[in-house]
Design a protein around this motif. Structure first.
Motif, short mmCIF file in Angstrom:
data_model
loop_
_atom_site.label_atom_id
_atom_site.label_comp_id
_atom_site.label_asym_id
_atom_site.label_seq_id
_atom_site.Cartn_x
_atom_site.Cartn_y
_atom_site.Cartn_z
N SER A 184 29.47 40.49 37.32
CA SER A 184 30.35 39.34 37.19
C SER A 184 31.21 39.46 35.94
N ALA A 185 32.18 38.56 35.81
CA ALA A 185 33.18 38.64 34.74
C ALA A 185 32.56 38.56 33.35
N TRP A 210 31.13 47.44 41.49
CA TRP A 210 32.31 47.05 40.72
C TRP A 210 31.88 46.33 39.46
N ASN A 212 33.66 43.25 36.90
CA ASN A 212 34.76 42.31 36.70
C ASN A 212 35.09 42.29 35.22
N ILE A 230 37.41 44.76 39.23
CA ILE A 230 38.14 43.57 39.65
C ILE A 230 38.70 42.97 38.37
N GLN A 232 40.23 40.34 36.21
CA GLN A 232 40.35 38.88 36.21
C GLN A 232 41.51 38.43 35.32
N GLU A 265 41.67 38.81 40.28
CA GLU A 265 41.00 37.52 40.47
C GLU A 265 41.58 36.48 39.51
N LYS A 267 41.09 33.19 37.69
CA LYS A 267 39.96 32.35 37.30
C LYS A 267 40.42 30.91 37.14
N LYS A 333 38.55 32.47 41.52
CA LYS A 333 37.20 32.10 41.08
C LYS A 333 37.18 30.58 40.91
N THR A 360 35.50 33.89 44.68
CA THR A 360 34.30 34.01 43.86
C THR A 360 33.82 32.59 43.56
N ASN A 429 27.63 38.47 42.61
CA ASN A 429 28.02 38.76 41.23
C ASN A 429 26.86 38.45 40.29
#
Length: 524
Positions: A184-185, A210, A212, A230, A232, A265, A267, A333, A360, A429
């Motif tokens: 995740s981010a 992947w 983020n 990915i 963000q 992505e 957010k 997201k 997301t 994620n």
């Protein structure tokens, strides 16, 4: 004077000093505490009050290591912590004697099949083994622990190419994902360069997954390990804004041209903070400032939302333009607050034929490097409720096949991930699980730049404790163990791939022992 007499005098002086120095120090504190006017406890109980503050200061550590039950710690228990650390370090998740879960409590359970799948019946690609490293215990006693590292060949537990989850199938360059779990981010700035680099290398070695980038932009450290990204974009537009602070489609195209960047992505919100991001000024190094386009040493507070769009109509138009310019999948997201929010989103996708390639969905229980208590505790629905609302709304309006759902919110083990996949997610994620795999000890000092493990800090001295070439293997092992666990649970549920989880494969047991299917639970 004899040597005996001299020795006796020296000993008497030492003894006197040993007694006198503590008395003097205590006396100084006593006088200071009596005179100060800030703390009533210290004023009324000099010195003794300091014992209270000392105990209060070390209380979290005492509870974490000595007093908390194995399953009671927050936000993650000691048991949760070990379910991340042990697979990462020893490449195994076998336990002895039995589960520590409270089976009297309410919760979701995976419905096992009468006739489970054999390993050779699973739809999995293990053709290309991965070289990793694990520790082997030589001795583990009360006063000594000896272990050594060994190089090992491990199966990757990837989805076959035909089963890959595809983000943006109609884009110029769709993103084919062959791992159902990814990072995740997490921004460079929230985490230090050693942590980001170790994560990039570990995920890159595991292949098929992947990471983020978080809203801090694409950094060299995200790119260091060759992991798919990915990218963000947050409301602060870090890494994507021009000199005037406006969104730059030219910079978007520059990022899209990086081979590792597979999707973008936007957010809109995060589970722990339905607002813009926050980074303390002492974390903002010259490198981070350059990547983000901000001032060195200045605290960063992103706007609460993008000013480029303010409703679904303008959001969808912005997504369309991004997709056309970049040629890559574009997702959003979000955090859901009510059923109406999911319904409005799905209805507008149906009416316009537009919308994101993936959503997301972050639960309110999601983590962060810095937020406010009121936002973290009470704003936004938790994941198990939100995922059902979103999935049902998309299906109701006939647009579920156009969009993939990536779910996040404390999904650190394969069984927790499987439940959310069954409730409607396509991919999972994980942030804090990866942080722990790379060394985090849950000190909860992420916002202070004083992370003792060198993870959530940009302090060079603290980061020095995190050795990239050692931690990267723990990241690889953790993600591979998660993948294998998902296939293991899928086999127990009687399906040949974790891509086939649906709500028929789980049930909910309440605190009274009553069991509900997901459909009955919705009706209830």
């Amino acid at each position: 004077m004899s040597w005996t007499s001299i020795l006796a005098i020296v000993l008497l002086v030492i003894i006197a000093l040993v007694i006198l120095i503590p008395v003097v120090i205590v006396g100084m504190f006593f006088i200071r505490d009596r005179k100060q006017n800030q703390h009533a406890i210290l004023r009324n109980f000099p010195v003794l009050g300091r014992v209270r503050y000392l105990t209060e200061k070390i209380g979290p550590e005492l509870r974490q290591y000595l007093f908390d039950d194995d399953n009671k710690g927050k936000p993650f228990s000691r048991e949760d912590f070990l379910h991340i650390v042990l697979p990462g370090k020893y490449l195994g998740s076998v336990i002895s004697f039995g589960s520590k879960r409270d089976f009297e409590d309410k919760g979701f359970y995976i419905r096992n099949a009468m006739f489970t799948k054999q390993v050779d019946e699973m739809r999995v690609d293990n053709s290309n083994v991965i070289e990793s490293q694990k520790y082997v215990m030589d001795e583990d006693t009360l006063f000594a622990r000896k272990e050594h590292a060994e190089t090992v060949k491990v199966k990757p537990w990837l989805l076959p190419a035909d089963d890959a989850v595809i983000l943006g199938p109609n884009c110029r360059e769709p993103f084919h994902v062959r791992s159902m779990v990814g990072q995740s981010a997490m921004s460079y700035g929230a985490l230090g360069k050693n942590a980001i680099t170790a994560l990039s290398k570990g995920i890159g070695m595991a292949e098929g997954s992947w990471m983020n980038t978080g809203e801090g932009g694409v950094s060299p450290h995200h790119l260091a390990g060759g992991a798919d990204l990915i990218a963000q974009i947050g409301s602060g537009l870090f890494g994507y804004r021009d000199a005037a602070g406006e969104f730059s489609f030219e910079k978007l195209k520059e990022k899209a041209a990086i081979p590792q960047v597979k999707a973008f992505e936007l957010k809109l919100a995060q589970g722990a903070k339905t607002r813009g991001g926050h980074v303390e000024g002492d974390k903002v190094t010259p490198e981070i400032a350059e990547i983000r386009g901000v001032e060195v040493g200045k605290t960063i507070n992103s706007p609460n939302r993008f000013h480029q769009f303010n409703d679904l109509h303008t959001l969808f138009d912005f997504i369309e333009k991004m997709r056309n310019e970049a040629g890559l999948p574009v997702g959003i997201k979000i955090v859901l607050g009510a059923p109406e929010d999911a319904d409005d989103l799905a209805r507008y996708m149906k009416e316009t034929g537009k919308g994101p390639d993936f959503i997301t969905l972050d639960g309110g229980e999601g983590g962060t490097g810095a937020t406010f208590q009121d936002l973290a505790d009470s704003v936004g629905l938790p994941l198990h409720s939100a995922i059902v609302l979103l999935n049902d709304a998309l299906e109701k309006h006939g647009v579920r096949d156009r969009v993939k759902i990536i779910a996040s919110g404390k999904l650190i083990t394969a069984d927790k991930a499987a439940v959310v996949l069954a409730l409607g997610a396509d991919l999972i994620n994980i942030a804090r699980g990866f942080m722990i795999s790379v060394g985090c000890i849950m000190a909860q000092k992420c916002s202070s730049n004083e992370c003792p493990a060198g993870v959530a800090t940009t302090d060079p001295k603290r980061q020095n404790g995190l050795v990239i070439e050692e931690k990267k293997f723990r990241v690889t092992n953790y993600i591979i163990n998660l993948r294998e666990g998902l296939f293991r649970v899928a086999a127990a549920a009687g399906i040949d791939s974790p891509t086939k989880f649906n709500d028929d494969h789980i049930v909910f047991k309440d605190g009274e022992g009553r069991v509900y299917s997901v459909e009955n639970l919705k009706a209830k």
